[in-house]
Design a protein around this motif. Structure first.
Motif, short mmCIF file in Angstrom:
data_model
loop_
_atom_site.label_atom_id
_atom_site.label_comp_id
_atom_site.label_asym_id
_atom_site.label_seq_id
_atom_site.Cartn_x
_atom_site.Cartn_y
_atom_site.Cartn_z
N ALA A 283 -0.26 -16.50 3.76
CA ALA A 283 0.60 -15.55 2.80
C ALA A 283 -0.23 -14.62 1.53
N VAL A 284 -0.05 -14.32 1.21
CA VAL A 284 -0.34 -13.49 0.11
C VAL A 284 0.12 -12.95 -1.08
N PRO A 285 -0.30 -13.20 -2.15
CA PRO A 285 0.80 -12.50 -3.91
C PRO A 285 0.68 -10.96 -3.16
N ASP A 286 -0.05 -10.21 -3.01
CA ASP A 286 0.13 -8.68 -3.64
C ASP A 286 -0.32 -8.56 -2.15
N ALA A 287 -0.13 -7.38 -1.58
CA ALA A 287 0.13 -6.19 -0.72
C ALA A 287 -0.06 -4.76 -1.37
N TRP A 288 -1.55 -4.01 -1.31
CA TRP A 288 -1.66 -2.96 -1.62
C TRP A 288 -2.16 -1.93 -0.37
N PHE A 289 -2.18 -0.52 -0.86
CA PHE A 289 -2.45 0.08 0.22
C PHE A 289 -2.47 1.78 -0.91
N ALA A 290 -3.53 2.01 -1.23
CA ALA A 290 -4.12 3.23 -1.78
C ALA A 290 -4.77 4.51 -0.59
N GLY A 291 -4.47 5.23 -0.55
CA GLY A 291 -4.48 6.72 0.51
C GLY A 291 -4.64 8.29 -0.27
N TYR A 292 -5.37 8.62 0.24
CA TYR A 292 -4.72 10.64 -0.50
C TYR A 292 -5.68 11.61 1.61
N THR A 293 -4.86 12.49 1.16
CA THR A 293 -5.47 13.82 1.80
C THR A 293 -5.55 14.74 0.98
N THR A 294 -5.86 15.88 1.31
CA THR A 294 -6.28 16.94 0.57
C THR A 294 -5.58 17.47 -0.86
N ASN A 295 -4.13 16.99 -0.54
CA ASN A 295 -3.15 17.38 -1.96
C ASN A 295 -2.65 16.19 -2.00
N TYR A 296 -2.18 15.02 -1.54
CA TYR A 296 -1.41 14.40 -2.50
C TYR A 296 -2.78 12.52 -2.41
N THR A 297 -1.91 11.75 -3.34
CA THR A 297 -2.59 10.85 -3.64
C THR A 297 -2.02 9.92 -4.08
N ALA A 298 -1.72 8.65 -2.90
CA ALA A 298 -0.25 7.82 -3.31
C ALA A 298 -0.93 6.51 -3.27
N ALA A 299 -0.70 5.80 -4.48
CA ALA A 299 -1.27 4.20 -4.41
C ALA A 299 0.44 3.23 -4.24
N VAL A 300 -0.43 2.57 -3.31
CA VAL A 300 1.20 1.59 -3.31
C VAL A 300 1.09 -0.06 -3.81
N TRP A 301 1.43 -1.10 -4.24
CA TRP A 301 1.22 -1.92 -4.95
C TRP A 301 2.94 -2.78 -4.28
N THR A 302 3.14 -4.39 -3.54
CA THR A 302 3.84 -5.25 -3.24
C THR A 302 3.51 -6.53 -3.08
N GLY A 303 4.71 -7.09 -3.68
CA GLY A 303 4.91 -8.31 -4.03
C GLY A 303 5.89 -8.73 -4.56
#
Length: 842
Positions: A589-609
């Protein structure tokens, strides 16, 4: 001699005469100086008077309606369409006679303790502010009285300019002539912003404490009196810690000015601010369209000046994409896009334009019913886990040491520098040995990340991160794998990642492009782009992050969108041993899970927990929700939009590396195809040494053919030894020909022997064996063997042959039309190509 010397009396007279002449000259000089100063002063006063008169002439009229009613502000999306008109305020008006004395004293102590002694302008306070402004720069300290604040909030812009201050003072004087002090104070406390759309102390008392003004206690009164300085930053619902500190300052001021005793001050300061606030479930809702995004807009506007978005009549041009915002909200508020484990599960999302840094959408939380609540996209500070690795480890390695994507790192047990036996561990508690930097990042190996930051240097890593908008007051080696002391927000992570996708250009993420004041003045609020890394650093890091999403070994496969070039990185954090025991955290089990990424048009960062760390994300698919959110959001906004791949700059070059070489070496022409890695290098820094591990394949040795007459079979044997063959097996290709006939393939095998059954008696066989590995082939080894035929009679001494007719031919008398030893169904002795092992072959 006596004539050469003067008497003492004569010398005194001479000196006295000289002093008088000097005094007369000095006096004349000072008269000229004072006269000049006087004349300059008169001219300055006249000029100043003219200037002030001109400024006062342009002062707005004292419009009585504006004293009570706010002017709404319009918020526009990225295309200039109005998305919200903010002006309808929550306000319960209270007349002066109903304002408790304690409330009045708290406001006076905080804002203007000499309010009842001046005529709108406090000269004593003004002198102190002027001195501070000369010392620290104009605008460093204000001298505004309550009257001036009423004027500013009703009629003027909030710019800290001399013109505005003069106009403010003139209007304040006029206001004091027209209204009583009590009426001005009443207007002030009813007009003040209490955060969001909440105005006035009576409304604030009801919203924050669920009480009437006359029911408030000292510590609650102090909270309301402290809010107007920065209402959104001191909102006790959102920032209780900040609000408590501000409350305690108000209490200290009340004691300082004699309104309360020291004992009363200290007793009130001891009360936790959250103890008397309205409970979360009972709080008054303030529903706004695109609430999470506008939450960021409000905060951003306040950074550009002392503006009240709800009363100043501003026109605010923002970066919002309404369709993207609606989709993000739907993804968070419902289970239509993602199936969430429970209602308490939280998420924060920021979507940017990769090239400009413009914020297109914000997902602040999954609590739709709470307006202006805690914004997990911008306010949260959580450890980023492995999403920090491109920022602190591998990006700096390319930037400062020009490592190529092929650079070899060894996943092995290591220790932190200067920490005794403290070791970083991988998520699976295993070690995978040597691998390229690309693979180390994509597989998210912790030991390689720590080794990288050790080689890069903490100072370089910190410098690189700070340029990307990640503030680090300090840095330690555990930061390499996300163990940051203060943590980061999705907004900061999105901004940092967008720079990799934008060729090394960083723009601080923003929502407000332009603010237009009531008088038409336009304030450009767009931040400038900065070059924060070399273009080769951005490209090489991006290319490695593409492998983290699309390769078979990358950890971010669930964020991949087929056909869309995506770069990105996963991240999870860990519990401490003490937390595992205290909260009874299960394995994995973990307290935080992330994903950050991008294309040439858009960038998104997501935190969950979860809001509270004692609530954990169990191992399994719930830890992938951040990836699923990213995938769905990026796929939605990229629909029907051309998304080009990332373009390699001229500062990089492709290189072909031989897998398994350490340090990395160029593949040779003999390197097996499956062991050739196509990687990227910073131009001029590619490996120069060519691997010799796989040279041209040796010819098989000791190739022997032996015939077993009893079994009627040929046994072929050979020997072969080649360096590196254990990593890529060698196959042997055996072919043969009979009696100088056509050569035919017999078989391919990894063995070093072959049986040829039922050979043609009397035939002469020529065999070849060639070693192969992939496309590589050795020269052939060749052997020839003649098969004896016992049925053939050798010529005797009389010259007769074995058939008895002298010509060695079958005369047909024996009833057999074929030569002895030949099979009828294969008269020409050729191979059966469909079945080389067929007993009739040969």
């Amino acid at each position: 001699m006596s004539e050469k010397y003067q008497s003492r009396e004569d010398r005194r007279k001479q000196l006295s005469s000289q002093k008088k002449k000097g005094k007369r000259k000095s006096a004349g000089l000072w008269k000229k100086v004072f006269l000049s100063i006087f004349i300059i002063g008169i001219i300055g006063a006249i000029a100043g008077g003219i200037t002030v008169a001109m400024i006062v002439k342009d002062t707005p009229e004292l419009d009585e309606a504006l004293l009570k009613d706010p002017v709404s502000s319009k918020i526009l999306d990225k295309d200039g369409n109005v998305i919200d008109e903010v002006g309808a305020v929550k306000r319960d008006y209270v007349v002066y006679d109903d304002i408790p004395k304690l409330m009045e004293e708290a406001v006076l102590a905080t804002e203007d303790v000499r309010f009842y002694k001046h005529n709108g302008i406090d000269l004593i306070r003004l002198v102190g502010a002027v001195i501070a402004n000369f010392t620290n720069g104009f605008g460093s300290e204000g001298a505004s009285t309550i009257t001036q604040q009423v004027v500013k909030n009703s009629f003027l812009s909030t710019e800290k300019t001399l013109t505005r201050k003069i106009q403010e003072a003139w209007l304040a004087y006029q206001l004091e002539q027209k209204y009583t002090k009590e009426k001005i104070f009443e207007i002030y406390v009813n007009k003040n912003l209490m955060s969001g759309r909440i105005h006035g102390i009576k409304t604030g008392a009801d919203v924050y404490f669920g009480k009437g003004l006359d029911e408030l206690k000292l510590h609650e009164v102090a909270v309301l009196a402290g809010l107007p300085q920065s209402p959104n930053n001191y909102n006790p619902f959102i920032y209780p810690d900040r609000a408590e500190k501000r409350r305690n300052i108000v209490l200290r001021l009340m004691n300082q000015h004699g309104f309360i005793s020291k004992e009363e001050m200290e007793a009130a300061q001891e009360i936790p601010i959250e103890s008397t606030l309205v409970k979360k479930e009972d709080r008054i809702l303030d529903e706004n369209p695109y609430d999470s995004f506008i939450d960021v807009v409000i905060d951003e506007v306040s950074k550009h000046g002392d503006y009240d978005i709800y009363t100043d009549g501003l026109t605010i041009h923002t970066t919002l994409d309404p369709k993207a915002q609606t989709y993000v909200e739907n993804a968070l508020y419902t289970n239509e896009v993602i199936e969430y484990p429970d209602e308490k599960f939280q998420a924060g999302v920021v979507l940017l334009d990769t090239k400009t840094g413009e914020i297109r959408a914000v997902g602040g939380s999954r609590n739709k019913e709470i307006s202006r609540g805690f914004n997990y996209a911008t306010d949260t500070k959580r450890q980023p886990g492995s999403t920090i690795k491109p920022i602190l480890d591998y990006g700096p390695a390319v930037e400062f040491m020009k490592w190529g994507t092929y650079h070899i790192l060894e996943d092995k047990p290591i220790k932190y520098s200067g920490k005794g036996n403290v070791q970083p561990h991988n998520w699976d508690n295993k070690y995978m040995g040597a691998m390229t930097m690309r693979e180390a990042l994509a597989r998210s190996r912790n030991t390689t990340a720590v080794q990288t930051i050790q080689q890069v240097g903490l100072e370089n890593a910190q410098q690189f991160a700070e340029k990307l908008g990640i503030p680090l007051d300090e840095i330690y080696e555990p930061y390499a794998i996300g163990g940051l002391k203060e943590g980061v927000s999705p907004l900061q992570m999105a901004g940092a990642y967008s720079a990799f996708g934008n060729n090394g250009f960083y723009t601080e993420p923003y929502t407000v492009k332009k603010i237009v004041l009531r008088d038409g003045t336009e304030i450009d609020t767009m931040p400038e782009q900065e070059i924060v890394m070399k273009d080769y650093t951005a490209f090489l890091t991006t290319d490695m992050l593409k492998s983290a999403v699309s390769s078979s070994y990358g950890t971010g496969g669930r964020a991949n969108v087929p056909g869309l070039p995506i770069a990105g990185k996963t991240g999870t954090t860990n519990y401490t041993d003490d937390e595992i025991k205290e909260y009874d955290i299960p394995r994995g089990a973990v307290p935080d899970a992330w994903f950050a990424g991008y294309t040439t048009n858009y960038t998104a960062a997501v935190w969950t927990g979860y809001e509270n760390r004692k609530n954990y994300i169990a191992s399994g698919d719930n830890q992938k929700i951040a990836q699923y959110l990213f995938k769905n959001i990026i796929e939605y906004v990229s629909k029907d939009v051309e998304t080009p791949d990332f373009t390699a700059p001229k500062t990089v070059q492709r290189v072909k590396i031989e897998k398994g070489t350490n340090p990395a070496q160029l593949a040779s022409e003999f390197t097996p195809k499956e062991l050739v890695l196509t990687e990227w290098a910073v131009k001029g820094n590619a490996p120069q040494e060519i691997s010799t591990k796989y040279e041209k394949l040796d010819i098989p040795r000791q190739f022997v053919a032996t015939y077993d007459e009893l079994l009627n079979e040929i046994k072929l044997t050979w020997d072969f030894e080649q360096k590196g063959s254990e990593n890529s097996p060698v196959e042997f290709e055996i072919s043969g020909a009979l009696d100088e006939g056509a050569e035919q393939l017999l078989t391919k095998t990894t063995e070093k022997e072959l049986l040829v059954t039922k050979p043609v008696l009397g035939g002469i066989y020529t065999f070849k064996v060639i070693a192969t590995r992939g496309e590589l082939r050795s020269d052939p080894a060749i052997v020839t063997i003649e098969i004896p035929d016992s049925s053939i009679i050798d010529e005797n001494e009389n010259g007769e042959d074995d058939w008895g007719d002298g010509n060695g031919q079958d005369n047909g008398e024996n009833g057999d039309d074929t030569e002895p030893g030949r099979e009828e169904d294969n008269p020409d002795g050729q191979l059966d190509e469909d079945n080389p092992e067929n007993e009739n072959n040969w």
